[in-house]
Design a protein around this motif. Structure first.
Motif, PDB file in Angstrom:
ATOM      1  N   VAL A 126       0.846  -1.207   0.000  1.00 17.43           N
ATOM      2  CA  VAL A 126       0.000   0.000   0.000  1.00 17.43           C
ATOM      3  C   VAL A 126       0.878   1.252   0.000  1.00 17.43           C
ATOM      4  CG1 VAL A 126      -1.773   1.270   1.267  1.00 17.43           C
ATOM      5  CG2 VAL A 126      -1.743  -1.229   1.359  1.00 17.43           C
ATOM      6  N   GLY A 146       4.141   1.761  -0.837  1.00 19.58           N
ATOM      7  CA  GLY A 146       4.921   1.986  -2.055  1.00 19.58           C
ATOM      8  C   GLY A 146       4.046   2.456  -3.206  1.00 19.58           C
ATOM      9  N   PHE A 149      10.981  -0.736  -6.379  1.00 24.19           N
ATOM     10  CA  PHE A 149      11.641  -2.044  -6.279  1.00 24.19           C
ATOM     11  C   PHE A 149      10.739  -2.970  -5.467  1.00 24.19           C
ATOM     12  CE2 PHE A 149      14.968   1.034  -6.890  1.00 24.19           C
ATOM     13  CZ  PHE A 149      15.904   0.396  -7.699  1.00 24.19           C
ATOM     14  N   SER A 179       1.768 -11.731   6.545  1.00 25.72           N
ATOM     15  CA  SER A 179       1.403 -12.379   7.816  1.00 25.72           C
ATOM     16  C   SER A 179      -0.093 -12.665   7.872  1.00 25.72           C
ATOM     17  CB  SER A 179       1.775 -11.461   8.982  1.00 25.72           C
ATOM     18  OG  SER A 179       3.148 -11.197   8.979  1.00 25.72           O
ATOM     19  N   ASN A 213     -10.257  -5.356   9.647  1.00 23.94           N
ATOM     20  CA  ASN A 213     -10.865  -4.862  10.882  1.00 23.94           C
ATOM     21  C   ASN A 213     -11.209  -3.379  10.776  1.00 23.94           C
ATOM     22  OD1 ASN A 213      -8.336  -3.787  11.033  1.00 23.94           O
ATOM     23  ND2 ASN A 213      -7.832  -4.579  13.055  1.00 23.94           N
ATOM     24  N   LEU A 269      15.036  -7.601  -5.244  1.00 25.72           N
ATOM     25  CA  LEU A 269      15.291  -7.389  -3.813  1.00 25.72           C
ATOM     26  C   LEU A 269      16.325  -6.285  -3.650  1.00 25.72           C
ATOM     27  CD1 LEU A 269      15.073  -8.600  -0.814  1.00 25.72           C
ATOM     28  CD2 LEU A 269      17.172  -9.824  -1.400  1.00 25.72           C
ATOM     29  N   THR A 322       8.894  -0.773   3.159  1.00 24.56           N
ATOM     30  CA  THR A 322       9.054  -2.227   3.191  1.00 24.56           C
ATOM     31  C   THR A 322       8.149  -2.925   4.210  1.00 24.56           C
ATOM     32  OG1 THR A 322      10.998  -1.817   4.547  1.00 24.56           O
ATOM     33  CG2 THR A 322      11.386  -2.312   2.242  1.00 24.56           C
ATOM     34  N   ASN A 332       5.301  -5.634   9.269  1.00 22.03           N
ATOM     35  CA  ASN A 332       4.616  -6.804   9.819  1.00 22.03           C
ATOM     36  C   ASN A 332       5.179  -8.114   9.296  1.00 22.03           C
ATOM     37  OD1 ASN A 332       2.566  -5.502  11.419  1.00 22.03           O
ATOM     38  ND2 ASN A 332       1.640  -4.854   9.492  1.00 22.03           N
ATOM     39  N   PHE A 355      19.093  -3.704   4.682  1.00 21.20           N
ATOM     40  CA  PHE A 355      19.727  -3.042   3.531  1.00 21.20           C
ATOM     41  C   PHE A 355      20.164  -1.606   3.832  1.00 21.20           C
ATOM     42  CE2 PHE A 355      15.103  -2.702   3.339  1.00 21.20           C
ATOM     43  CZ  PHE A 355      14.935  -1.324   3.333  1.00 21.20           C
TER      44      PHE A 355
HETATM   45  P1  FAD Z   1       3.612  -4.203   3.194  1.00 16.07           P
HETATM   46  O1  FAD Z   1       2.220  -4.473   2.819  1.00 16.07           O
HETATM   47  O2  FAD Z   1       4.269  -5.122   4.146  1.00 16.07           O
HETATM   48  O3  FAD Z   1       4.472  -4.065   1.874  1.00 16.07           O
HETATM   49  C1  FAD Z   1       5.876  -3.989   1.878  1.00 16.07           C
HETATM   50  C2  FAD Z   1       6.395  -4.420   0.520  1.00 16.07           C
HETATM   51  O4  FAD Z   1       7.808  -4.241   0.487  1.00 16.07           O
HETATM   52  C3  FAD Z   1       6.151  -5.902   0.219  1.00 16.07           C
HETATM   53  O5  FAD Z   1       5.551  -6.029  -1.036  1.00 16.07           O
HETATM   54  C4  FAD Z   1       7.541  -6.517   0.247  1.00 16.07           C
HETATM   55  O6  FAD Z   1       7.678  -7.606  -0.626  1.00 16.07           O
HETATM   56  C5  FAD Z   1       8.424  -5.354  -0.166  1.00 16.07           C
HETATM   57  N1  FAD Z   1       9.800  -5.432   0.316  1.00 16.07           N
HETATM   58  C6  FAD Z   1      10.216  -5.625   1.592  1.00 16.07           C
HETATM   59  N2  FAD Z   1      11.559  -5.606   1.657  1.00 16.07           N
HETATM   60  C7  FAD Z   1      12.011  -5.403   0.394  1.00 16.07           C
HETATM   61  C8  FAD Z   1      13.305  -5.284  -0.166  1.00 16.07           C
HETATM   62  N3  FAD Z   1      14.427  -5.352   0.567  1.00 16.07           N
HETATM   63  N4  FAD Z   1      13.398  -5.107  -1.516  1.00 16.07           N
HETATM   64  C9  FAD Z   1      12.303  -5.021  -2.295  1.00 16.07           C
HETATM   65  N5  FAD Z   1      11.040  -5.124  -1.793  1.00 16.07           N
HETATM   66  C10 FAD Z   1      10.898  -5.298  -0.468  1.00 16.07           C
HETATM   67  N6  FAD Z   1      -4.564  -2.506   7.649  1.00 16.07           N
HETATM   68  C11 FAD Z   1      -5.793  -2.005   7.389  1.00 16.07           C
HETATM   69  O7  FAD Z   1      -5.908  -0.878   6.904  1.00 16.07           O
HETATM   70  N7  FAD Z   1      -6.922  -2.744   7.638  1.00 16.07           N
HETATM   71  C12 FAD Z   1      -6.867  -3.998   8.130  1.00 16.07           C
HETATM   72  O8  FAD Z   1      -7.892  -4.629   8.328  1.00 16.07           O
HETATM   73  C13 FAD Z   1      -5.566  -4.561   8.418  1.00 16.07           C
HETATM   74  N8  FAD Z   1      -5.454  -5.822   8.872  1.00 16.07           N
HETATM   75  C14 FAD Z   1      -4.210  -6.367   9.047  1.00 16.07           C
HETATM   76  C15 FAD Z   1      -4.103  -7.671   9.493  1.00 16.07           C
HETATM   77  C16 FAD Z   1      -2.850  -8.260   9.660  1.00 16.07           C
HETATM   78  C17 FAD Z   1      -2.752  -9.685  10.139  1.00 16.07           C
HETATM   79  C18 FAD Z   1      -1.693  -7.508   9.388  1.00 16.07           C
HETATM   80  C19 FAD Z   1      -0.321  -8.120   9.548  1.00 16.07           C
HETATM   81  C20 FAD Z   1      -1.779  -6.185   8.973  1.00 16.07           C
HETATM   82  C21 FAD Z   1      -3.035  -5.604   8.802  1.00 16.07           C
HETATM   83  N9  FAD Z   1      -3.176  -4.275   8.378  1.00 16.07           N
HETATM   84  C22 FAD Z   1      -4.423  -3.752   8.149  1.00 16.07           C
HETATM   85  C23 FAD Z   1      -1.996  -3.407   8.216  1.00 16.07           C
HETATM   86  C24 FAD Z   1      -1.355  -3.589   6.850  1.00 16.07           C
HETATM   87  O9  FAD Z   1      -0.060  -3.985   7.086  1.00 16.07           O
HETATM   88  C25 FAD Z   1      -1.428  -2.325   6.051  1.00 16.07           C
HETATM   89  O10 FAD Z   1      -2.765  -2.163   5.618  1.00 16.07           O
HETATM   90  C26 FAD Z   1      -0.576  -2.312   4.784  1.00 16.07           C
HETATM   91  O11 FAD Z   1      -0.652  -3.514   4.111  1.00 16.07           O
HETATM   92  C27 FAD Z   1       0.887  -1.971   5.035  1.00 16.07           C
HETATM   93  O12 FAD Z   1       1.451  -1.682   3.782  1.00 16.07           O
HETATM   94  P2  FAD Z   1       2.990  -1.397   3.559  1.00 16.07           P
HETATM   95  O13 FAD Z   1       3.126  -1.055   2.143  1.00 16.07           O
HETATM   96  O14 FAD Z   1       3.474  -0.441   4.581  1.00 16.07           O
HETATM   97  O15 FAD Z   1       3.735  -2.753   3.899  1.00 16.07           O
END
Ligand code: FAD
Length: 459
Positions: free
Chosen positions: A14, A16, A33, A66, A74, A126, A162, A165, A315
């Motif tokens: 979300v 990125g 990336f 996860s 939720n 990566l 990145t 969770n 990294f």
């Molecule tokens: P992520 O979704 O973790 O994305 C990170 C990305 O970075 C991944 O695609 C990964 O592959 C990539 N990445 C990581 N390291 C590297 C690297 N070194 N090189 C290249 N790529 C890399 N949020 C809500 O709004 N509503 C909900 O109901 C909700 N329920 C949840 C339930 C659970 C069990 C969990 C764990 C989380 C929940 N969340 C919820 C929170 C959820 O994490 C966020 O909604 C959102 O997905 C976070 O996005 P993000 O982009 O920060 O991280």
């Protein structure tokens, strides 16, 4: 004409995706990336579990998401929307406000297609190194690996998206836990309840995942015992499940008055029972018993840690300018910019206890506007002193370092963030957020969804 900045976005979850859109709107050059073959991050459900169920082995193959199979959001769709791309206006699955993870992934894919973000993403790539090369002009080296081939490139700015969770944080301070001989796992590796059939399970934690997973396991397990450090949870036998108990840190007398549950139905559970109140875990022993603070013990089969996650950014190399410890990345002005490297380096999505989509969108816009010089940031000293003041206030309030990025559902942070780019939160969204917070505060983690639906309809 000035050259447009080249910005690396790490991660296509979300954060990125919304960062890429905001940067693109500012006509910056964007490369996203993504280590996986698909976008969505957390929302790309992965049925695999890791070889080390506690996530300690640094050489294990890491599974990013996860999510468990049955997970429903939720938060209502309205609060998982972007200002100009609404989840609640899409028809995926049923009409309910809370959806399955498959629908969230579809929504994110549609978002990426709609804003032409997919062409910006380098999949299966990566990032292995982000390093500051020149502090004066803030240039960054980004080293990455795509299908075994290494690339080294220079960028003017890097946005770290990145996620927070994936790397389990464990309840390691329970005496005896490190040598407990039976099965232990972290919720990161929980997918389906079947492996818990007929087992006596101790669940540590009281967040949404702990509650959800405990209820699901209770359908097949012999007994489920939830243990929480929070003094706010009720100590009680579940009114929904005959085989589920909640234990907390309450004093023995108040807990006793509140519930008076008797010993477990199982023979094993009865053996060391005291007065029937099973409190927070006191210790675990080598014969497999788990003892709660009131002296009650359970001969448990499995301990499931629903104890959250810590940051893991292997990294990142900043010569000590940014430190990443457990659950604190710092110093970060407004949880986004390290003062010394702002606006070149930034982080999106590290806050917890908040509304992730809404927060990530306003943080992303702020970063994009800072990089395109539409908004100016305070001086490095001012930013740093604000962070240090925040740390000091945390200490005075007795708040632990691991709560640094817990927003506690404060709306003034979101208002402040929107205001930086001249945005105001829509009235209906604000009302919904305020009511959602009210429901959580009034009905607690067990009842907030029911209370919310009384006003806003089905889920
Ligand atoms: P992520 O979704 O973790 O994305 C990170 C990305 O970075 C991944 O695609 C990964 O592959 C990539 N990445 C990581 N390291 C590297 C690297 N070194 N090189 C290249 N790529 C890399 N949020 C809500 O709004 N509503 C909900 O109901 C909700 N329920 C949840 C339930 C659970 C069990 C969990 C764990 C989380 C929940 N969340 C919820 C929170 C959820 O994490 C966020 O909604 C959102 O997905 C976070 O996005 P993000 O982009 O920060 O991280």
């Amino acid at each position: 004409m000035t050259r447009s900045l080249k910005v690396a976005v790490i991660g296509a979850g979300v954060a990125g995706l919304v960062v890429a859109r905001e940067l693109q709107r500012e006509s910056l050059q964007v490369v996203v990336f993504e280590k996986s073959h698909q976008l969505g991050g957390t929302w790309a459900y992965d049925a695999r579990v890791e070889s080390d169920l506690l996530g300690i082995d640094p050489n294990r193959d890491v599974v990013h998401s996860s999510l468990y199979k049955s997970l429903k959001t939720n938060l209502p769709r309205e609060l998982m929307s972007f200002t100009d791309f609404k989840f609640d206006e899409k028809v995926y699955g049923g009409p309910g406000m809370y959806t399955g993870h498959e629908e969230v992934l579809k929504f994110l894919n549609d978002f990426a297609r709609h804003f032409e973000l997919i062409e910006l993403i380098r999949f299966n790539t990566l990032v292995t190194r982000v390093e500051v090369v020149d502090l004066d002009i803030t240039e960054f080296v980004v080293e990455s690996n795509t299908n075994g081939v290494n690339y080294v490139e220079m960028f003017d700015a890097v946005v770290v998206c990145t996620g927070r969770n994936t790397q389990p944080r464990l309840a390691t301070d329970i005496p005896g836990i490190k040598t407990w001989p039976r099965k232990q796992m972290h919720s990161h590796n929980y997918r389906v309840p079947e492996p818990f059939r007929d087992q006596i399970v101790v669940v540590i934690g009281n967040g949404p995942s702990a509650v959800d997973i405990s209820r699901e396991i209770a359908m097949v397990a012999k007994e489920v015992h939830m243990s929480s450090r929070s003094p706010l949870v009720k100590v009680a036998k579940s009114d929904k499940f005959n085989n589920m108990w909640q234990h907390s840190k309450r004093s023995r007398s108040s807990s006793a008055q509140q519930i008076g549950i008797r010993a477990s139905g199982s023979k094993r559970g009865n053996r060391k029972a005291s007065q029937g109140i099973r409190d927070q875990i006191n210790c675990v022993s080598e014969d497999g018993w788990v003892t709660f603070q009131d002296g009650f013990s359970i001969d448990a089969d499995i301990i499931l840690h629903c104890t959250g996650y810590k940051f893991h950014l292997p990294f990142l190399r900043t010569n000590g300018i940014v430190s990443v410890e457990d659950k604190r990345i710092g110093p970060l002005y407004k949880h986004v910019f390290p003062p010394r490297l702002a606006p070149g380096l930034s982080f999106v999505g590290i806050l917890e206890r908040t509304f992730p989509f809404i927060i990530m969108e306003c943080q992303s816009r702020w970063i994009a506007h800072a990089l395109s010089a539409k908004v100016s940031l305070p001086s490095e000293d001012e930013m740093l002193s604000e962070v240090l003041k925040y740390y000091e206030e945390m200490k005075e309030k007795g708040l632990p370092e691991h709560s640094t990025h817990q927003l506690g559902f404060q709306l003034d942070y979101i208002d402040w963030m929107w205001a930086q780019t001249g945005m105001v939160m829509e009235k209906n969204i604000r009302n919904m957020i305020e009511y959602w917070i009210y429901c959580l505060m009034t009905a607690g983690i067990d009842g907030y969804m029911d209370l919310f639906s009384q006003k806003y309809g089905i889920y």
